[in-house]
Design a protein around this motif. Structure first.
Motif, PDB file in Angstrom:
ATOM      1  N   ILE A 226       0.950  -0.930  10.351  1.00  0.00           N
ATOM      2  CA  ILE A 226       1.967  -1.899   9.941  1.00  0.00           C
ATOM      3  C   ILE A 226       1.579  -3.303  10.408  1.00  0.00           C
ATOM      4  CG2 ILE A 226       4.379  -2.600  10.291  1.00  0.00           C
ATOM      5  CD1 ILE A 226       4.201  -0.261   8.426  1.00  0.00           C
ATOM      6  N   VAL A 227       1.139  -3.380  11.671  1.00  0.00           N
ATOM      7  CA  VAL A 227       0.714  -4.681  12.187  1.00  0.00           C
ATOM      8  C   VAL A 227      -0.445  -5.228  11.353  1.00  0.00           C
ATOM      9  CG1 VAL A 227      -0.395  -5.822  14.137  1.00  0.00           C
ATOM     10  CG2 VAL A 227       1.536  -4.305  14.530  1.00  0.00           C
ATOM     11  N   GLY A 228      -1.409  -4.337  11.063  1.00  0.00           N
ATOM     12  CA  GLY A 228      -2.553  -4.764  10.255  1.00  0.00           C
ATOM     13  C   GLY A 228      -2.120  -5.244   8.881  1.00  0.00           C
ATOM     14  N   LEU A 229      -1.164  -4.528   8.300  1.00  0.00           N
ATOM     15  CA  LEU A 229      -0.667  -4.905   6.967  1.00  0.00           C
ATOM     16  C   LEU A 229      -0.038  -6.297   6.995  1.00  0.00           C
ATOM     17  CD1 LEU A 229       0.123  -4.134   4.019  1.00  0.00           C
ATOM     18  CD2 LEU A 229       2.266  -3.276   4.961  1.00  0.00           C
ATOM     19  N   ILE A 230       0.818  -6.539   7.984  1.00  0.00           N
ATOM     20  CA  ILE A 230       1.477  -7.846   8.060  1.00  0.00           C
ATOM     21  C   ILE A 230       0.435  -8.952   8.246  1.00  0.00           C
ATOM     22  CG2 ILE A 230       3.130  -9.259   9.356  1.00  0.00           C
ATOM     23  CD1 ILE A 230       4.702  -6.748   9.974  1.00  0.00           C
ATOM     24  N   ARG A 231      -0.565  -8.677   9.093  1.00  0.00           N
ATOM     25  CA  ARG A 231      -1.630  -9.669   9.312  1.00  0.00           C
ATOM     26  C   ARG A 231      -2.378  -9.973   8.010  1.00  0.00           C
ATOM     27  NH1 ARG A 231      -2.566 -12.512  13.795  1.00  0.00           N
ATOM     28  NH2 ARG A 231      -4.734 -11.883  14.086  1.00  0.00           N
ATOM     29  N   ASP A 232      -2.703  -8.921   7.265  1.00  0.00           N
ATOM     30  CA  ASP A 232      -3.420  -9.114   6.002  1.00  0.00           C
ATOM     31  C   ASP A 232      -2.589  -9.934   5.021  1.00  0.00           C
ATOM     32  OD1 ASP A 232      -5.396  -7.621   7.083  1.00  0.00           O
ATOM     33  OD2 ASP A 232      -5.043  -5.815   5.884  1.00  0.00           O
ATOM     34  N   LEU A 233      -1.298  -9.590   4.953  1.00  0.00           N
ATOM     35  CA  LEU A 233      -0.423 -10.298   4.025  1.00  0.00           C
ATOM     36  C   LEU A 233      -0.287 -11.754   4.433  1.00  0.00           C
ATOM     37  CD1 LEU A 233       2.264  -7.506   3.684  1.00  0.00           C
ATOM     38  CD2 LEU A 233       0.738  -8.277   1.866  1.00  0.00           C
ATOM     39  N   GLN A 234      -0.284 -12.002   5.749  1.00  0.00           N
ATOM     40  CA  GLN A 234      -0.199 -13.366   6.239  1.00  0.00           C
ATOM     41  C   GLN A 234      -1.446 -14.155   5.837  1.00  0.00           C
ATOM     42  OE1 GLN A 234      -0.449 -13.819  10.485  1.00  0.00           O
ATOM     43  NE2 GLN A 234       0.588 -15.813  10.434  1.00  0.00           N
ATOM     44  N   ARG A 235      -2.596 -13.508   5.994  1.00  0.00           N
ATOM     45  CA  ARG A 235      -3.843 -14.180   5.627  1.00  0.00           C
ATOM     46  C   ARG A 235      -3.840 -14.524   4.140  1.00  0.00           C
ATOM     47  NH1 ARG A 235      -7.201 -10.240   8.021  1.00  0.00           N
ATOM     48  NH2 ARG A 235      -6.324 -10.642  10.074  1.00  0.00           N
ATOM     49  N   ALA A 236      -3.295 -13.604   3.330  1.00  0.00           N
ATOM     50  CA  ALA A 236      -3.303 -13.824   1.884  1.00  0.00           C
ATOM     51  C   ALA A 236      -2.340 -14.919   1.455  1.00  0.00           C
ATOM     52  CB  ALA A 236      -2.972 -12.521   1.158  1.00  0.00           C
ATOM     53  N   SER A 237      -1.192 -15.019   2.146  1.00  0.00           N
ATOM     54  CA  SER A 237      -0.162 -15.940   1.668  1.00  0.00           C
ATOM     55  C   SER A 237      -0.058 -17.209   2.494  1.00  0.00           C
ATOM     56  CB  SER A 237       1.202 -15.239   1.678  1.00  0.00           C
ATOM     57  OG  SER A 237       1.588 -15.010   3.015  1.00  0.00           O
ATOM     58  N   GLY A 238      -0.608 -17.209   3.697  1.00  0.00           N
ATOM     59  CA  GLY A 238      -0.536 -18.391   4.538  1.00  0.00           C
ATOM     60  C   GLY A 238       0.818 -18.631   5.166  1.00  0.00           C
TER      61      GLY A 238
ATOM     62  N   ARG B 196       0.793  -1.233   0.000  1.00  0.00           N
ATOM     63  CA  ARG B 196       0.000   0.000   0.000  1.00  0.00           C
ATOM     64  C   ARG B 196       0.825   1.282   0.000  1.00  0.00           C
ATOM     65  NH1 ARG B 196      -3.384  -2.538   4.848  1.00  0.00           N
ATOM     66  NH2 ARG B 196      -3.945  -4.469   3.788  1.00  0.00           N
ATOM     67  N   ILE B 197       1.825   1.297  -0.869  1.00  0.00           N
ATOM     68  CA  ILE B 197       2.543   2.555  -1.130  1.00  0.00           C
ATOM     69  C   ILE B 197       1.815   3.219  -2.303  1.00  0.00           C
ATOM     70  CG2 ILE B 197       4.709   3.565  -1.939  1.00  0.00           C
ATOM     71  CD1 ILE B 197       5.260   2.446   0.695  1.00  0.00           C
ATOM     72  N   PRO B 198       1.353   4.452  -2.134  1.00  0.00           N
ATOM     73  CA  PRO B 198       0.653   5.105  -3.244  1.00  0.00           C
ATOM     74  C   PRO B 198       1.587   5.361  -4.428  1.00  0.00           C
ATOM     75  CG  PRO B 198       0.470   6.376  -1.188  1.00  0.00           C
ATOM     76  CD  PRO B 198       1.472   5.299  -0.950  1.00  0.00           C
ATOM     77  N   GLU B 199       1.047   5.356  -5.616  1.00  0.00           N
ATOM     78  CA  GLU B 199       1.789   5.584  -6.859  1.00  0.00           C
ATOM     79  C   GLU B 199       3.047   4.716  -6.953  1.00  0.00           C
ATOM     80  OE1 GLU B 199       2.045   9.705  -8.403  1.00  0.00           O
ATOM     81  OE2 GLU B 199       1.674  10.210  -6.306  1.00  0.00           O
ATOM     82  N   PRO B 200       2.899   3.412  -6.824  1.00  0.00           N
ATOM     83  CA  PRO B 200       4.087   2.555  -6.751  1.00  0.00           C
ATOM     84  C   PRO B 200       5.010   2.678  -7.967  1.00  0.00           C
ATOM     85  CG  PRO B 200       2.100   1.249  -7.088  1.00  0.00           C
ATOM     86  CD  PRO B 200       1.659   2.633  -6.760  1.00  0.00           C
TER      87      PRO B 200
ATOM     88  N   GLN C 111       6.337   4.280   5.742  1.00  0.00           N
ATOM     89  CA  GLN C 111       6.481   3.803   4.366  1.00  0.00           C
ATOM     90  C   GLN C 111       7.735   2.973   4.196  1.00  0.00           C
ATOM     91  OE1 GLN C 111       6.205   7.596   2.340  1.00  0.00           O
ATOM     92  NE2 GLN C 111       4.242   7.012   1.452  1.00  0.00           N
ATOM     93  N   ARG C 112       8.805   3.406   4.875  1.00  0.00           N
ATOM     94  CA  ARG C 112      10.042   2.632   4.769  1.00  0.00           C
ATOM     95  C   ARG C 112       9.851   1.237   5.339  1.00  0.00           C
ATOM     96  NH1 ARG C 112      15.043   6.638   6.302  1.00  0.00           N
ATOM     97  NH2 ARG C 112      13.880   8.506   5.825  1.00  0.00           N
ATOM     98  N   GLN C 113       9.101   1.141   6.439  1.00  0.00           N
ATOM     99  CA  GLN C 113       8.863  -0.188   6.994  1.00  0.00           C
ATOM    100  C   GLN C 113       8.032  -1.019   6.019  1.00  0.00           C
ATOM    101  OE1 GLN C 113      10.330  -2.327   8.515  1.00  0.00           O
ATOM    102  NE2 GLN C 113      10.095  -1.855  10.674  1.00  0.00           N
ATOM    103  N   ARG C 114       7.099  -0.371   5.307  1.00  0.00           N
ATOM    104  CA  ARG C 114       6.334  -1.085   4.281  1.00  0.00           C
ATOM    105  C   ARG C 114       7.262  -1.605   3.188  1.00  0.00           C
ATOM    106  NH1 ARG C 114       0.752   0.426   4.337  1.00  0.00           N
ATOM    107  NH2 ARG C 114       0.414   1.690   6.194  1.00  0.00           N
ATOM    108  N   ILE C 115       8.249  -0.780   2.836  1.00  0.00           N
ATOM    109  CA  ILE C 115       9.202  -1.199   1.806  1.00  0.00           C
ATOM    110  C   ILE C 115      10.028  -2.386   2.301  1.00  0.00           C
ATOM    111  CG2 ILE C 115      11.249  -0.476   0.514  1.00  0.00           C
ATOM    112  CD1 ILE C 115       9.906   2.403   0.619  1.00  0.00           C
ATOM    113  N   MET C 116      10.438  -2.327   3.580  1.00  0.00           N
ATOM    114  CA  MET C 116      11.165  -3.462   4.163  1.00  0.00           C
ATOM    115  C   MET C 116      10.301  -4.727   4.100  1.00  0.00           C
ATOM    116  SD  MET C 116      14.098  -2.392   5.046  1.00  0.00           S
ATOM    117  CE  MET C 116      14.610  -3.945   5.777  1.00  0.00           C
TER     118      MET C 116
END
Lengths: 339, 279
Positions: A203-215, A150-154, A169-174
């Motif tokens: 950030i926590v929510g993002l990691i959780r969502d990504l975990q749900r998506a990828s298992g 979820r970085i705008p204008e990737p 945003q940097r943590q999102r990039i990491m």
């Protein structure tokens, strides 16, 4: 008790047995990790909680064989990923696994990105390394990853350098870099401590969502018990290089079986109205250079008695999937502090 | 260097731009010398020795009646090449040694740094005499030799930079996604140490011009009648009081080129650092 909580018996993704790490210092060997065993189920979130110096970060680094040598000496009985043994400490073969099978998000996003490389190149580097992509295809995929975190204008931001992004945003990039190799296990080493509180939740929510998506399975490393309650299936509490209690998150919060956990819970502020004075835990953790022969927590423990100072209690079962290393775990409930 | 923003930032550094123009013009003039002067650099004219600057001889003539302007242009070809080549050799070797020593540490570091100490402590004069006897003063060899005598400072500076950079979290992060040592050094460590490397490299250009002139003084540099700015300066020192133009003009040439290269290095250092670039 929630029924959906994944169990260890589900053929674990990652198994670690008897990890020991010591660091050579001028004053002698510091035993940072003293026999830690962990297992992580598919799609499971395990949190390792502990204060500074408890060995939680060293444990995390060991899983990628990133403990610096020769200052640090690492040994383990077994380390298996999907049942296959991983290379031993210092053996060849780690470079192909790092970022591919096991990846890590670090504490401080401000310094964890190379300041003179564009973020596109840094993400693409991982893809070229592990996913067998051309540079062009890798940059295309890097754009997708930036969009995923979820970085705008990737597309436009691929060519920007790290200092042009905010801390969150940097943590999102990491995180995008860590996800680039589609790892089985993600280690998140206090990924939110360096961020603003409002950004932390994102950030926590993002990691959780990504975990749900990828298992993927996630190992959270944190000192923040409040954070743990919301995101971990299981919790392992570390103290002075050992796991002193391990349980399902709900059980741990409801009925801690180690005095250290109970005191930790009492020292965390609660938001549900009960206004109490926060209890600090008296004293300091013992020096890792000269650990006592008995329980390492004995000097700070309100329940300590003679046998605690004589022999170090092993981790033993105190309930269903609930382990604690305390001689008097039955009496912890009477200390109060559970939620 | 492919990033257009580097050029944009470099252009903002006015002095660096002016220096690049100056350096470019100087190099062009030197290498176009055959078309810019009617004289040969070794054409002796004993009827017009030690003439001050005039319409025929813009910068005057030396004690054999050779045109100074012509000699400065031809000498510049060699001096500039020696300066650039030896700076490249010295900086390259120094960076390699320093990076490997700093990055790997331990015994590798100890070994390479003692080697550096030894190289430092060997008096360069006897070494030069020995080496020069094998090389017949070919200017290419002289450039390489000067480079090989001047890598030690760069090695030490780069090592200390690398020692701190290798502890940066982004190096550990790169390792955690599977980067190998060679790639970490090349893509993550050295680009972050570029500032001191570029500065060292530009200083080395000026230094090489000076070293070449002292080599010439010992008869080990580029041999007469081939001119270099260094040997012209050396030849002029006995007549400094009576024919000052013979000293002033080659000296000025060295001064301008060294200054220009240093400013270019300064501008490059800023332009290569993206953190400075955006501000």
């Amino acid at each position: 008790m929630s029924v959906s909580t994944p169990q260890v018996s589900e053929a674990p993704v990652l198994v670690l047995e008897d990890l020991r790490v010591s660091f050579r210092t001028d004053e002698g060997d510091a035993e940072a990790v003293r026999g830690v065993s962990l297992s992580l189920g598919p799609g499971e979130s395990l949190a390792i909680v502990g204060e500074s110096g408890s060995g939680k970060t060293v444990t995390a680094l060991s899983l990628l064989d990133l403990v610096p040598r020769p200052v640090g000496r690492t040994t383990w009985e077994a380390l298996r990923l999907h049942g296959e043994p991983l290379p031993g400490p210092g053996d060849r073969g780690w470079e192909g696994l790092r970022g591919r099978r096991i990846a890590m998000v670090f504490q401080d996003p401000m310094t964890s990105l190379n300041p003179v490389m564009t973020v596109g190149d840094q993400i693409a580097e991982v893809l070229v390394r592990h996913m067998d992509l051309s540079r062009k295809a890798a940059l295309e995929e890097a754009r997708n990853l930036l969009a995923q975190v979820r970085i705008p204008e990737p597309a436009r931001r691929l060519a920007d350098h790290p200092h042009e992004f905010s801390g969150g945003q940097r943590q999102r990039i990491m995180i995008a870099m860590a996800l680039a190799g589609a790892p089985d296990v993600l280690i998140a080493d206090e990924p939110t401590t360096a961020l603003d509180v409002t950004v932390q939740a994102q950030i926590v929510g993002l990691i959780r969502d990504l975990q749900r998506a990828s298992g993927m399975s996630i190992l959270w490393i944190t000192h923040d018990l409040g954070l743990v309650a919301g995101l971990a299936d299981r919790v392992a509490v570390m103290y002075a290089g050992r796991v002193v209690e391990e349980a399902r998150a709900t059980d741990l919060f409801r009925s801690p079986a180690h005095p250290y956990t109970a005191l930790l819970l009492r020292s965390a502020p609660r938001l549900d109205g009960a206004l109490e004075r926060l209890a600090a835990i008296d004293g300091q953790p013992p020096s890792l250079l000269s650990l006592p022969s008995g329980c390492a927590f004995a000097d700070r423990c309100p329940l300590a008695e003679a046998r605690c100072r004589e022999a170090d209690p092993e981790l033993r079962e105190v309930g269903s999937a609930h382990l604690a290393a305390c001689w008097r775990s039955d009496e912890v409930a009477r200390m109060g502090g559970g939620r | 260097m492919s990033d257009p923003r580097i050029w944009r930032q470099l252009r903002r550094h006015k002095v660096a731009v002016a220096s690049m123009v100056l350096f470019g013009v100087a190099a062009a003039v030197c290498f176009l010398a055959p078309w810019l002067t009617p004289y040969e650099f070794d054409a002796i004219d004993l009827s017009r020795i030690r003439q001050p600057p005039s319409r025929d001889h813009w910068l005057g003539t030396d004690d054999l009646g050779r045109d100074l302007w012509t000699r400065i242009l031809f000498g510049g070809q060699i001096s500039l090449l020696i300066g650039l080549i030896s700076a490249a050799v010295g900086t390259g070797v120094g960076t390699l040694v320093g990076a490997v020593a700093g990055f790997f540490g331990g015994r590798t570091d100890a070994l390479l740094m003692r080697l550096t100490d030894v190289a430092y402590s060997i008096p360069s004069l006897p070494l030069l005499i020995v080496l020069a006897s094998f090389t017949q003063s070919a200017f290419m060899m002289i450039a390489v030799i000067i480079g090989l005598l001047s890598w030690m400072t760069t090695a030490r500076v780069v090592r200390s930079e690398v020692l701190s950079i290798r502890e940066m979290p982004y190096v550990e992060a790169a390792r955690s996604v599977g980067a190998r040592n060679r790639r970490i050094i090349w893509r993550h460590v050295l680009p972050n140490a570029l500032g001191p490397i570029v500065v060292g490299g530009t200083l080395a250009v000026g230094n090489a011009l000076i070293v070449e002139s002292s080599l010439s003084y010992l008869g080990l540099g580029v041999q007469p009648p081939t001119p270099t700015w260094g040997n012209m300066l050396r030849d002029a020192q006995s007549t400094m009081a009576t024919e000052p133009w013979l000293t002033i003009f080659p000296g000025l040439a060295i001064l301008l080129v060294v200054l220009a290269v240093n400013f270019i290095g300064d501008g490059l250092q800023d332009a290569l650092d993206p953190r400075v670039r955006s501000e």
